[in-house]
Design a protein around this motif. Sequence first.
Motif, PDB file in Angstrom:
ATOM      1  N   ASP A  10      39.659  43.406  43.226  1.00  0.00           N
ATOM      2  CA  ASP A  10      39.007  42.423  44.086  1.00  0.00           C
ATOM      3  C   ASP A  10      38.149  41.502  43.230  1.00  0.00           C
ATOM      4  OD1 ASP A  10      40.138  43.988  46.039  1.00  0.00           O
ATOM      5  OD2 ASP A  10      38.269  44.626  46.947  1.00  0.00           O
ATOM      6  N   SER A  11      38.230  40.201  43.471  1.00  0.00           N
ATOM      7  CA  SER A  11      37.521  39.236  42.624  1.00  0.00           C
ATOM      8  C   SER A  11      37.195  37.976  43.410  1.00  0.00           C
ATOM      9  CB  SER A  11      38.391  38.806  41.440  1.00  0.00           C
ATOM     10  OG  SER A  11      38.791  39.886  40.657  1.00  0.00           O
ATOM     11  N   ASN A  12      36.175  37.262  42.921  1.00  0.00           N
ATOM     12  CA  ASN A  12      35.955  35.893  43.373  1.00  0.00           C
ATOM     13  C   ASN A  12      36.954  35.037  42.607  1.00  0.00           C
ATOM     14  OD1 ASN A  12      33.791  36.329  45.148  1.00  0.00           O
ATOM     15  ND2 ASN A  12      32.373  36.432  43.437  1.00  0.00           N
ATOM     16  N   ASP A  30      38.661  29.053  46.620  1.00  0.00           N
ATOM     17  CA  ASP A  30      37.302  29.223  46.087  1.00  0.00           C
ATOM     18  C   ASP A  30      36.584  30.254  46.943  1.00  0.00           C
ATOM     19  OD1 ASP A  30      34.996  29.005  44.640  1.00  0.00           O
ATOM     20  OD2 ASP A  30      34.452  27.006  45.355  1.00  0.00           O
ATOM     21  N   HIS A  31      37.091  31.493  46.876  1.00  0.00           N
ATOM     22  CA  HIS A  31      36.508  32.575  47.668  1.00  0.00           C
ATOM     23  C   HIS A  31      36.958  33.931  47.119  1.00  0.00           C
ATOM     24  CE1 HIS A  31      40.394  33.120  49.736  1.00  0.00           C
ATOM     25  NE2 HIS A  31      40.421  31.797  49.843  1.00  0.00           N
ATOM     26  N   SER A  32      36.439  34.980  47.692  1.00  0.00           N
ATOM     27  CA  SER A  32      36.785  36.330  47.277  1.00  0.00           C
ATOM     28  C   SER A  32      38.173  36.700  47.796  1.00  0.00           C
ATOM     29  CB  SER A  32      35.745  37.312  47.832  1.00  0.00           C
ATOM     30  OG  SER A  32      36.024  38.609  47.397  1.00  0.00           O
ATOM     31  N   SER A  34      41.297  39.993  47.636  1.00  0.00           N
ATOM     32  CA  SER A  34      41.553  41.401  47.348  1.00  0.00           C
ATOM     33  C   SER A  34      42.541  41.548  46.198  1.00  0.00           C
ATOM     34  CB  SER A  34      42.091  42.096  48.597  1.00  0.00           C
ATOM     35  OG  SER A  34      43.296  41.479  49.004  1.00  0.00           O
ATOM     36  N   ALA A  58      39.397  34.382  37.834  1.00  0.00           N
ATOM     37  CA  ALA A  58      39.061  35.571  38.614  1.00  0.00           C
ATOM     38  C   ALA A  58      38.241  36.493  37.727  1.00  0.00           C
ATOM     39  CB  ALA A  58      40.319  36.270  39.108  1.00  0.00           C
ATOM     40  N   GLY A  59      36.938  36.538  37.957  1.00  0.00           N
ATOM     41  CA  GLY A  59      36.064  37.334  37.093  1.00  0.00           C
ATOM     42  C   GLY A  59      36.123  36.792  35.678  1.00  0.00           C
TER      43      GLY A  59
END
Length: 71
Positions: A10-12, A30-32, A34, A58-59
């Motif tokens: 899971d990442s922004n 531009d959001h989190s 899974s 992502a991270g």
Amino acid sequence: TSIQFNLPRDSNVRLLVYNVRGQVVETLVDHSMSAGEHVVTWDARDHSSGIYFYQVKAGNIVETQKMVLLK
């Protein structure tokens, strides 16, 4: 145009599309999100044919790929 990517956890996420001048032409995500495989569609009808780049952040992971838009 479909852009496919896989997240190990899971990442922004930020998914940006750039033109050849390095200008951001579209922010697609531009959001989190899974972990797992994802497909994002870029509706490029307002953009000219040519070469574009998309970048997934992502991270700590950053991936950039080239794509060609033909109309």
